[in-house]
Design a protein around this motif. Structure first.
Motif, PDB file in Angstrom:
ATOM      1  N   PRO A 109      -1.101  -4.263  -6.781  1.00 52.78           N
ATOM      2  CA  PRO A 109      -0.528  -3.823  -5.512  1.00 52.78           C
ATOM      3  C   PRO A 109       0.990  -3.749  -5.585  1.00 52.78           C
ATOM      4  O   PRO A 109       1.642  -4.578  -6.222  1.00 52.78           O
ATOM      5  N   ALA A 110       1.547  -2.735  -4.943  1.00 48.31           N
ATOM      6  CA  ALA A 110       2.997  -2.632  -4.737  1.00 48.31           C
ATOM      7  C   ALA A 110       3.171  -2.482  -3.236  1.00 48.31           C
ATOM      8  O   ALA A 110       2.865  -1.419  -2.674  1.00 48.31           O
ATOM      9  N   ILE A 111       3.623  -3.526  -2.579  1.00 47.86           N
ATOM     10  CA  ILE A 111       3.701  -3.533  -1.126  1.00 47.86           C
ATOM     11  C   ILE A 111       5.094  -3.079  -0.693  1.00 47.86           C
ATOM     12  O   ILE A 111       6.105  -3.726  -0.976  1.00 47.86           O
ATOM     13  N   GLY A 112       5.137  -1.936  -0.027  1.00 46.51           N
ATOM     14  CA  GLY A 112       6.396  -1.366   0.406  1.00 46.51           C
ATOM     15  C   GLY A 112       6.170  -0.010   1.024  1.00 46.51           C
ATOM     16  O   GLY A 112       5.029   0.426   1.197  1.00 46.51           O
ATOM     17  N   ASN A 113       7.263   0.667   1.329  1.00 46.78           N
ATOM     18  CA  ASN A 113       7.185   1.945   2.033  1.00 46.78           C
ATOM     19  C   ASN A 113       7.847   3.038   1.214  1.00 46.78           C
ATOM     20  O   ASN A 113       8.925   2.817   0.638  1.00 46.78           O
ATOM     21  N   ILE A 114       7.225   4.200   1.170  1.00 40.98           N
ATOM     22  CA  ILE A 114       7.812   5.296   0.392  1.00 40.98           C
ATOM     23  C   ILE A 114       9.106   5.810   1.025  1.00 40.98           C
ATOM     24  O   ILE A 114       9.832   6.587   0.402  1.00 40.98           O
ATOM     25  N   SER A 115       9.409   5.373   2.239  1.00 47.23           N
ATOM     26  CA  SER A 115      10.697   5.699   2.848  1.00 47.23           C
ATOM     27  C   SER A 115      11.815   4.835   2.290  1.00 47.23           C
ATOM     28  O   SER A 115      12.994   5.097   2.533  1.00 47.23           O
ATOM     29  N   ASP A 116      11.454   3.793   1.537  1.00 42.92           N
ATOM     30  CA  ASP A 116      12.407   2.862   0.934  1.00 42.92           C
ATOM     31  C   ASP A 116      12.657   3.311  -0.501  1.00 42.92           C
ATOM     32  O   ASP A 116      11.875   3.006  -1.412  1.00 42.92           O
ATOM     33  N   LEU A 117      13.751   4.019  -0.733  1.00 42.53           N
ATOM     34  CA  LEU A 117      14.020   4.593  -2.050  1.00 42.53           C
ATOM     35  C   LEU A 117      14.147   3.535  -3.148  1.00 42.53           C
ATOM     36  O   LEU A 117      13.556   3.713  -4.226  1.00 42.53           O
TER      37      LEU A 117
END
Length: 287
Positions: A47-55
């Motif tokens: 898992p990679a927990i984060g948002n694709i809006s976070d460059l």
């Protein structure tokens, strides 16, 4: 190979992750929900927990990947497309920064025909990167959004319909097509792959759904773009997104989508609309 998959545990990304893991790949699956990390690990994925809006997060996650699968969900309630466009831009920046050499981008049946948004052109500009545009037709699951219309109006209404031929697709078949594309190891700089499960006119599709839910004779009526736009806005969809949906549908009605599709016709997937319709009928009567 080391593969990054976006889309969390969605209808495409979950089965895609399962297929890739089964093929022996190291898969990292991006999700915004920390609560899904355990389920992702249970699939033998990371898992990679984060948002694709976070460059910075995207750059960190893409580092070392051989292939990335990029999808950008459209928010129907957004007042404009700025967030959607910025997410596409983040993909481009992260791919350039990390030197990823192969990208599978989930596009759409009419994405290349749109004047208002042109995501494929941004990916085309990536130098030295092999990019495959996956262009699935309208999803079977779109019928879930039509439940209230069918119940209240006794018909389906859009600015395509009737005898328009549509390449409908099951999300599972999209996942299978993406997995096949990744496993093919083709190194074309740019490639287009259409994905479809069954080719039907809108009338034929409406008949199958109608018979399954106990509404034989269900019709799929074609209305004007302005009428459809007004109806979408009345249902809570923003004006900007409504305009985009109407533009998409118009290209399915005027024959432009079918023209390029027929020139690049795919092998049809395994899951047919009648298979989906049985499940849809159960859901329809329970909700």
């Amino acid at each position: 190979m080391k593969i990054v998959v976006t889309g969390s545990l969605g209808n495409i990304s979950k089965p895609l992750t399962e297929m890739l893991v089964k093929s022996g790949h190291q898969v990292t699956l991006i999700s915004t929900d920390p609560g899904k990390a355990q389920q992702i690990r249970a699939m033998d994925a990371q898992p990679a927990i984060g948002n694709i809006s976070d460059l910075p997060f995207l750059i960190k996650t893409f580092t070392g990947a051989d292939v990335v699968y990029c999808m950008t969900p459209l928010d129907f309630t957004a007042t404009d497309l700025s967030v959607w466009n910025s997410q596409v831009d983040n993909y481009i920046l992260a791919i350039r920064e990390t030197g990823v050499q192969r990208v599978i981008m989930l596009s759409g049946w009419v994405a290349h025909l749109l004047s208002s948004v042109q995501p494929e052109k941004k990916f085309e500009a990536l130098p030295g990167v092999a990019v495959t545009f996956m262009r699935p037709g309208p999803f079977y699951s779109n019928f879930y959004h039509l439940k209230d219309m069918i119940r209240q109006q006794g018909m389906i209404v859009s600015n395509y319909g009737g005898d328009d031929m549509i390449a409908f697709v099951a999300p599972e078949d999209i996942a299978a097509a993406v997995a096949e594309e990744i496993n093919s190891r083709v190194a074309d700089s740019l490639k287009v792959t259409y994905v479809a499960s069954e080719e039907l006119t809108c009338n034929q599709a409406a008949q199958i759904i109608g018979e399954a839910i106990g509404m034989p004779g269900l019709q799929w009526i074609t209305a004007s773009g302005e009428q459809v736009k007004q109806g979408l806005e009345a249902s809570g969809i923003s004006a900007r997104v409504a305009e985009l949906l109407v533009e998409m549908q118009e290209n399915m009605h005027n024959g432009k989508a079918q023209k390029d599709y027929y020139l690049n016709r795919p092998v049809l997937g395994e899951r047919k609309l009648r298979d989906f319709a049985r499940e849809y009928a159960t859901w329809y009567h329970q909700n």
